[in-house]
Design an enzyme around this catalytic site. Structure first.
Site, PDB file in Angstrom:
ATOM      1  CG  ASP A  35       4.411 -41.010  31.272  1.00 11.04           C
ATOM      2  OD1 ASP A  35       4.340 -40.056  30.473  1.00 11.04           O
ATOM      3  OD2 ASP A  35       4.667 -42.171  30.919  1.00 11.04           O
ATOM      4  NE  ARG A  39       0.364 -41.927  27.449  1.00 10.58           N
ATOM      5  CZ  ARG A  39       1.045 -42.720  28.250  1.00 10.58           C
ATOM      6  NH1 ARG A  39       0.637 -43.945  28.473  1.00 10.58           N
ATOM      7  NH2 ARG A  39       2.156 -42.277  28.828  1.00 10.58           N
ATOM      8  NE  ARG A  48       3.008 -33.938  23.520  1.00  3.61           N
ATOM      9  CZ  ARG A  48       3.007 -35.110  24.148  1.00  3.61           C
ATOM     10  NH1 ARG A  48       2.206 -36.084  23.753  1.00  3.61           N
ATOM     11  NH2 ARG A  48       3.824 -35.313  25.158  1.00  3.61           N
ATOM     12  CG  HIS A  52       2.719 -30.738  29.389  1.00  2.00           C
ATOM     13  ND1 HIS A  52       3.102 -31.983  29.806  1.00  2.00           N
ATOM     14  CD2 HIS A  52       3.142 -30.640  28.097  1.00  2.00           C
ATOM     15  CE1 HIS A  52       3.731 -32.612  28.822  1.00  2.00           C
ATOM     16  NE2 HIS A  52       3.770 -31.808  27.769  1.00  2.00           N
ATOM     17  CB  SER A  80      13.602 -36.677  31.109  1.00  2.00           C
ATOM     18  OG  SER A  80      13.356 -36.712  29.714  1.00  2.00           O
ATOM     19  CG  ASN A  83      11.036 -34.675  28.683  1.00  2.00           C
ATOM     20  OD1 ASN A  83      10.783 -34.540  29.868  1.00  2.00           O
ATOM     21  ND2 ASN A  83      10.609 -35.736  28.005  1.00  2.00           N
ATOM     22  NE  ARG A  86       8.310 -35.022  25.656  1.00  2.00           N
ATOM     23  CZ  ARG A  86       7.274 -35.500  26.334  1.00  2.00           C
ATOM     24  NH1 ARG A  86       6.247 -34.744  26.585  1.00  2.00           N
ATOM     25  NH2 ARG A  86       7.282 -36.738  26.783  1.00  2.00           N
ATOM     26  CG  LEU A 211      13.176 -48.073  36.326  1.00  2.00           C
ATOM     27  CD1 LEU A 211      14.461 -48.650  36.880  1.00  2.00           C
ATOM     28  CD2 LEU A 211      12.203 -47.759  37.462  1.00  2.00           C
TER      29      LEU A 211
HETATM   30  C1  FPP Z   1       5.210 -36.560  30.859  1.00  2.00           C
HETATM   31  O1  FPP Z   1       3.972 -36.701  30.161  1.00  2.00           O
HETATM   32  C2  FPP Z   1       5.247 -35.275  31.539  1.00  2.00           C
HETATM   33  C3  FPP Z   1       6.171 -34.297  31.332  1.00  2.00           C
HETATM   34  C4  FPP Z   1       7.273 -34.426  30.349  1.00  2.00           C
HETATM   35  C5  FPP Z   1       6.127 -33.003  32.027  1.00  2.00           C
HETATM   36  C6  FPP Z   1       5.641 -33.007  33.430  1.00  2.00           C
HETATM   37  C7  FPP Z   1       5.110 -31.670  33.712  1.00  2.00           C
HETATM   38  C8  FPP Z   1       4.051 -31.370  34.498  1.00  2.00           C
HETATM   39  C9  FPP Z   1       3.353 -32.376  35.316  1.00  2.00           C
HETATM   40  C10 FPP Z   1       3.547 -29.973  34.500  1.00  2.00           C
HETATM   41  C11 FPP Z   1       3.918 -29.102  35.591  1.00  2.00           C
HETATM   42  C12 FPP Z   1       5.058 -29.475  36.443  1.00  2.00           C
HETATM   43  C13 FPP Z   1       5.572 -28.638  37.374  1.00  2.00           C
HETATM   44  C14 FPP Z   1       6.640 -29.114  38.263  1.00  2.00           C
HETATM   45  C15 FPP Z   1       5.096 -27.287  37.524  1.00  2.00           C
HETATM   46  P1  FPP Z   1       3.999 -36.939  28.586  1.00  2.00           P
HETATM   47  O2  FPP Z   1       3.933 -35.649  27.902  1.00  2.00           O
HETATM   48  O3  FPP Z   1       5.219 -37.779  28.230  1.00  2.00           O
HETATM   49  O4  FPP Z   1       2.694 -37.793  28.385  1.00  2.00           O
HETATM   50  P2  FPP Z   1       2.434 -38.885  27.258  1.00  2.00           P
HETATM   51  O5  FPP Z   1       3.377 -40.026  27.549  1.00  2.00           O
HETATM   52  O6  FPP Z   1       1.001 -39.259  27.471  1.00  2.00           O
HETATM   53  O7  FPP Z   1       2.681 -38.233  25.942  1.00  2.00           O
END
Ligand code: FPP
Length: 281
Positions: A35, A39, A48, A52, A80, A83, A86, A211
């Protein structure tokens, strides 16, 4: 320990941490809620998706380190079931990144004998993503090293619903629906993680104490490690620190400490009336 670590170079720090670990108590299954990508991007005035993108390298570092440490299972929460709320361009960007990761990392997965398995409701993913995931799963299927679960369109509650429906389908097929009794074991064997040990250690980055619908059944007794570090800044050093922290915990699985004097022992020496008269404070 923390101050000493700060003075060392990253390589020396990781070496010291790795040699401090007890090789006999490496967690068998580590699960990670990655996570803080958004941010991380916002702090830099980036879109954003850049957060990623910056999150791909820590994925690589964590996968490789866990494989080297002989962790049996690593489960990463990549997308998830929630998600989908988004913006479309962010979701499409995530699929592009996943395809980029699969293409770039497949040789590494093969080199480390890692078996890749995607868990979640994969049928809702865009067809090219499904196809590339399937191809990567097929190619790594015979690897005998670490199992890497990528949780994609995954939700703990939908997993439980799928498990119960699958038990019901089997019972219907076998004609024993009327006498069906559902046990914990039956649910465990119908989860996406059937046959795997439950996570010993759950890591969550970015400091949120939630969680988020991740592995709800399986993490019943997992040790939690929450760090303020945003996922793109998560390093091998911090993974090693999390494992060291885990090794310093005492896992009781609802039982009692082996070394400390047990409250049960004391109460069994007292008569029932005496127990009732014990002061509560
Ligand atoms: C949550 O951060 C992260 C995700 C929804 C995506 C996770 C993806 C990666 C780590 C990229 C690559 C993954 C693979 C397996 C190739 P957020 O966007 O909710 O962050 P925030 O809470 O700060 O907005």
């Amino acid at each position: 320990m923390k101050e000493l670590l700060q003075e060392l170079s990253p390589g020396d720090r990781d070496w010291l941490l790795a040699t401090s670990l007890d090789p006999k108590r490496i967690p068998s299954h580590i699960a990670i809620i990655m996570d803080g990508n958004g941010r991380w991007a916002r702090q830099r005035n980036f879109p954003r998706i850049m957060g990623h993108k910056a999150g791909v390298d820590p994925v690589r570092a964590v996968v490789e380190t866990c494989a080297r440490l002989r962790v049996e299972v690593l489960t990463l929460y990549a997308f998830s079931a929630e998600n989908w709320k988004r913006p479309r361009h962010e979701i499409e960007g995530l699929w592009r990144l996943l395809r980029f990761y699969l293409k770039r990392e497949l040789p590494n997965l093969m080199r480390h004998e890692i078996q890749l398995v995607a868990i979640g409701r994969l049928e809702s993913l865009p067809s090219p993503v499904q196809e590339e995931l399937q191809a990567a799963m097929d190619e790594t299927a015979h690897n005998r090293g670490m199992r890497l679960n990528l949780a994609i369109n995954y939700g703990g509650r939908t997993e439980l619903v799928d498990a119960v429906n699958s038990i019901l389908d089997n019972a219907r097929l076998e004609g024993n629906l009327h006498s069906l009794e559902i046990s914990e074991e039956a649910i465990g064997t119908h989860l996406y993680t059937a046959g795997l040990k439950d996570p010993d250690l759950l890591i969550r980055t970015s400091g949120e104490m939630r969680l988020s619908n991740f592995l709800l059944w399986q993490i019943a007794y997992a040790e939690l490690y929450v760090t303020e570090t945003l996922w793109p800044d998560f390093t091998r050093t911090e993974l090693l620190q999390a494992i060291l922290d885990y090794q310093n915990r005492e896992r009781r699985f609802g039982g009692l400490t082996r070394s400390a004097p047990s409250a049960m022992d004391l109460s069994s020496l007292l008569l029932e009336e005496e127990v009732l008269e014990l002061p509560l404070a």
